[in-house]
Design a protein around this motif. Structure first.
Motif, PDB file in Angstrom:
ATOM      1  N   HIS A  65      16.036  12.469   7.211  1.00  0.00           N
ATOM      2  CA  HIS A  65      15.311  11.684   7.508  1.00  0.00           C
ATOM      3  C   HIS A  65      14.740  12.065   8.927  1.00  0.00           C
ATOM      4  CE1 HIS A  65      14.975   7.537  10.078  1.00  0.00           C
ATOM      5  NE2 HIS A  65      14.063   7.678   9.518  1.00  0.00           N
ATOM      6  N   TRP A  66      15.319  12.771   9.665  1.00  0.00           N
ATOM      7  CA  TRP A  66      14.982  13.732  10.829  1.00  0.00           C
ATOM      8  C   TRP A  66      13.598  14.373  10.188  1.00  0.00           C
ATOM      9  CZ3 TRP A  66      14.993  19.092  11.287  1.00  0.00           C
ATOM     10  CH2 TRP A  66      14.201  19.459  12.354  1.00  0.00           C
ATOM     11  N   GLY A  67      14.060  15.147   9.083  1.00  0.00           N
ATOM     12  CA  GLY A  67      13.094  16.230   8.514  1.00  0.00           C
ATOM     13  C   GLY A  67      11.587  15.347   8.128  1.00  0.00           C
ATOM     14  N   ALA A  68      11.742  14.255   7.622  1.00  0.00           N
ATOM     15  CA  ALA A  68      10.742  13.421   7.307  1.00  0.00           C
ATOM     16  C   ALA A  68       9.753  13.024   8.569  1.00  0.00           C
ATOM     17  CB  ALA A  68      11.062  12.081   6.497  1.00  0.00           C
TER      18      ALA A  68
ATOM     19  N   PRO B 131       0.768  -1.169   0.139  1.00  0.00           N
ATOM     20  CA  PRO B 131      -0.053   0.033  -0.141  1.00  0.00           C
ATOM     21  C   PRO B 131       0.900   1.223  -0.050  1.00  0.00           C
ATOM     22  CG  PRO B 131       0.130  -0.884   2.240  1.00  0.00           C
ATOM     23  CD  PRO B 131       0.969  -1.860   1.508  1.00  0.00           C
ATOM     24  N   TYR B 132       0.128   2.154  -0.551  1.00  0.00           N
ATOM     25  CA  TYR B 132       0.928   3.791  -0.375  1.00  0.00           C
ATOM     26  C   TYR B 132       1.299   4.117   1.017  1.00  0.00           C
ATOM     27  CZ  TYR B 132       1.872   8.439  -0.825  1.00  0.00           C
ATOM     28  OH  TYR B 132       2.505  10.025  -0.876  1.00  0.00           O
ATOM     29  N   ASN B 133       2.385   4.348   1.426  1.00  0.00           N
ATOM     30  CA  ASN B 133       2.820   5.046   2.521  1.00  0.00           C
ATOM     31  C   ASN B 133       3.696   6.069   2.321  1.00  0.00           C
ATOM     32  OD1 ASN B 133       4.315   5.361   5.028  1.00  0.00           O
ATOM     33  ND2 ASN B 133       3.217   3.432   5.636  1.00  0.00           N
ATOM     34  N   GLU B 134       3.163   7.123   2.666  1.00  0.00           N
ATOM     35  CA  GLU B 134       3.863   8.830   2.414  1.00  0.00           C
ATOM     36  C   GLU B 134       5.304   8.641   3.244  1.00  0.00           C
ATOM     37  OE1 GLU B 134       3.369  13.502   2.340  1.00  0.00           O
ATOM     38  OE2 GLU B 134       1.459  11.979   2.550  1.00  0.00           O
ATOM     39  N   HIS B 135       4.951   8.239   4.395  1.00  0.00           N
ATOM     40  CA  HIS B 135       6.259   8.212   5.308  1.00  0.00           C
ATOM     41  C   HIS B 135       7.252   7.356   4.884  1.00  0.00           C
ATOM     42  CE1 HIS B 135       8.884   9.006   8.665  1.00  0.00           C
ATOM     43  NE2 HIS B 135       8.916   7.825   8.746  1.00  0.00           N
ATOM     44  N   PHE B 136       7.008   6.065   4.317  1.00  0.00           N
ATOM     45  CA  PHE B 136       8.103   5.525   4.074  1.00  0.00           C
ATOM     46  C   PHE B 136       8.679   5.777   2.698  1.00  0.00           C
ATOM     47  CE2 PHE B 136       6.191   1.473   6.485  1.00  0.00           C
ATOM     48  CZ  PHE B 136       7.016   1.888   7.719  1.00  0.00           C
ATOM     49  N   LEU B 137       8.009   6.477   1.786  1.00  0.00           N
ATOM     50  CA  LEU B 137       8.611   7.112   0.706  1.00  0.00           C
ATOM     51  C   LEU B 137       9.445   8.281   1.014  1.00  0.00           C
ATOM     52  CD1 LEU B 137       5.629   6.951  -1.572  1.00  0.00           C
ATOM     53  CD2 LEU B 137       7.577   5.572  -1.929  1.00  0.00           C
ATOM     54  N   HIS B 138       9.287   8.955   2.103  1.00  0.00           N
ATOM     55  CA  HIS B 138      10.079   9.871   2.734  1.00  0.00           C
ATOM     56  C   HIS B 138      11.388   9.456   3.240  1.00  0.00           C
ATOM     57  CE1 HIS B 138       6.579  13.210   3.137  1.00  0.00           C
ATOM     58  NE2 HIS B 138       7.173  13.199   1.774  1.00  0.00           N
ATOM     59  N   ASP B 139      11.051   8.273   3.834  1.00  0.00           N
ATOM     60  CA  ASP B 139      12.374   7.480   4.275  1.00  0.00           C
ATOM     61  C   ASP B 139      13.344   6.948   3.146  1.00  0.00           C
ATOM     62  OD1 ASP B 139      11.801   7.894   7.070  1.00  0.00           O
ATOM     63  OD2 ASP B 139      11.177   5.886   7.438  1.00  0.00           O
TER      64      ASP B 139
ATOM     65  N   THR C  54       7.032  12.007  19.582  1.00  0.00           N
ATOM     66  CA  THR C  54       7.865  12.321  20.769  1.00  0.00           C
ATOM     67  C   THR C  54       9.135  11.631  21.298  1.00  0.00           C
ATOM     68  OG1 THR C  54       6.602  10.832  22.405  1.00  0.00           O
ATOM     69  CG2 THR C  54       5.365  13.024  21.876  1.00  0.00           C
ATOM     70  N   ILE C  55       9.361  10.489  20.651  1.00  0.00           N
ATOM     71  CA  ILE C  55      10.586   9.740  20.737  1.00  0.00           C
ATOM     72  C   ILE C  55      11.347   9.773  19.270  1.00  0.00           C
ATOM     73  CG2 ILE C  55      11.612   7.388  20.855  1.00  0.00           C
ATOM     74  CD1 ILE C  55       9.131   6.494  22.715  1.00  0.00           C
ATOM     75  N   ASP C  56      10.509   9.787  18.319  1.00  0.00           N
ATOM     76  CA  ASP C  56      11.530   9.507  16.843  1.00  0.00           C
ATOM     77  C   ASP C  56      12.108  11.082  16.603  1.00  0.00           C
ATOM     78  OD1 ASP C  56      10.123   7.168  16.795  1.00  0.00           O
ATOM     79  OD2 ASP C  56       8.805   7.724  15.393  1.00  0.00           O
ATOM     80  N   ILE C  57      11.248  11.884  16.853  1.00  0.00           N
ATOM     81  CA  ILE C  57      11.875  13.330  16.042  1.00  0.00           C
ATOM     82  C   ILE C  57      13.175  13.639  17.109  1.00  0.00           C
ATOM     83  CG2 ILE C  57      11.284  15.767  16.095  1.00  0.00           C
ATOM     84  CD1 ILE C  57       8.436  14.663  15.588  1.00  0.00           C
ATOM     85  N   PRO C  58      13.180  13.485  18.376  1.00  0.00           N
ATOM     86  CA  PRO C  58      14.492  13.812  19.289  1.00  0.00           C
ATOM     87  C   PRO C  58      15.507  12.856  19.191  1.00  0.00           C
ATOM     88  CG  PRO C  58      12.530  13.845  20.631  1.00  0.00           C
ATOM     89  CD  PRO C  58      12.000  13.416  19.410  1.00  0.00           C
TER      90      PRO C  58
ATOM     91  N   ARG D 163       4.800  13.838  11.178  1.00  0.00           N
ATOM     92  CA  ARG D 163       4.564  13.384  12.732  1.00  0.00           C
ATOM     93  C   ARG D 163       3.055  13.202  13.007  1.00  0.00           C
ATOM     94  NH1 ARG D 163       5.803  18.720  12.067  1.00  0.00           N
ATOM     95  NH2 ARG D 163       4.347  20.377  12.825  1.00  0.00           N
ATOM     96  N   ALA D 164       2.277  13.589  12.040  1.00  0.00           N
ATOM     97  CA  ALA D 164       0.928  13.610  12.332  1.00  0.00           C
ATOM     98  C   ALA D 164       0.188  12.190  11.495  1.00  0.00           C
ATOM     99  CB  ALA D 164      -0.078  14.617  11.638  1.00  0.00           C
ATOM    100  N   LEU D 165       1.286  11.530  10.720  1.00  0.00           N
ATOM    101  CA  LEU D 165       0.949  10.188   9.939  1.00  0.00           C
ATOM    102  C   LEU D 165       0.993   9.106  10.926  1.00  0.00           C
ATOM    103  CD1 LEU D 165       2.582  10.879   6.543  1.00  0.00           C
ATOM    104  CD2 LEU D 165       0.302  11.294   7.279  1.00  0.00           C
ATOM    105  N   GLY D 166       1.455   8.903  12.095  1.00  0.00           N
ATOM    106  CA  GLY D 166       1.846   7.717  12.777  1.00  0.00           C
ATOM    107  C   GLY D 166       3.404   8.005  13.444  1.00  0.00           C
ATOM    108  N   GLY D 167       3.536   6.634  14.066  1.00  0.00           N
ATOM    109  CA  GLY D 167       4.894   6.505  14.589  1.00  0.00           C
ATOM    110  C   GLY D 167       4.756   6.925  16.055  1.00  0.00           C
TER     111      GLY D 167
END
Length: 142
Positions: free
Chosen positions: A94-97, A50-58, A109-113, A102-106
Motif C-alpha cells: 500500500h505504501w509502495g502504491a 471511472p478508471y482510477n489507477e491508484h484505487f486499483l493499486h490500493d 507529503t502526508i500519505d507516503i510517510p 504520488r503524481a496522480l493526486g492525494g
C-alpha cells in the motif's frame, strides 16, 4: 469465553486446507494483477467506471494482504503472527502504491510517510511476535 488464553485450535481438515489454499492463491493472484497491471485488471474483471489507477493499486495491495493471511495461516499456527506478517506485506504494498502514484493526486507529503510508518510498525510487531512465539516454543521443549 475470553478471547485470550482460549483452547488451542483444532487441526484443520484437508477439505478446509484445500479451500483456504485455493482462495488464498486466487486472492494473491488477483492482488498482484491489480498492482502490476491495473489496466488489464480493470478491462478484464474490474470495469467499474471511472478508471482510477491508484484505487486499483490500493485494491491490489489489500487483496494481496487478504490472500497472504489465508496462505500464511496454513503454515503458522499462531494466528496473530500470520496476520501481522500478511498485514505488514500488504501495508508495504500500500505504501509502495502511494509512492509510485504520488503524481496522480492525494497528499503525498502526508500519505507516503504515514503509510511507511504503518508498514514499519507492522513489521516491528511481526518481528516481536515471532520472537515471542520462538521463545514460547523453546520453553515448551525444555
Amino acid at each position: 469465553m475470553s478471547l485470550r488464553g482460549g483452547p488451542r485450535p483444532a487441526p484443520a481438515s484437508l477439505t478446509v486446507r484445500v479451500i483456504v489454499a485455493l482462495a488464498g492463491t486466487f486472492t494473491v493472484a488477483a492482488g498482484l494483477w491489480a498492482l502490476l497491471d491495473p489496466v488489464s485488471f480493470y478491462t478484464t474483471i474490474g470495469a467499474f467506471p471511472p478508471y482510477n489507477e491508484h484505487f486499483l493499486h490500493d485494491i491490489g495491495a489489500f487483496q494481496l494482504g487478504l490472500g497472504l493471511s489465508l496462505l500464511v495461516a496454513l503454515f503458522w499456527s499462531d494466528a496473530l503472527l500470520a496476520v501481522l506478517a500478511a498485514g505488514a506485506i500488504s501495508a508495504t504494498a500500500h505504501w509502495g502504491a502511494h509512492f509510485v502514484d504520488r503524481a496522480l493526486g492525494g497528499h503525498p507529503t502526508i500519505d507516503i510517510p504515514f503509510f511507511l510508518v504503518v508498514a514499519a510498525l507492522l513489521w516491528l510487531a511481526a518481528a516481536i511476535r515471532l520472537r515471542e512465539v520462538r521463545r514460547a516454543a523453546a520453553a515448551e521443549n525444555r
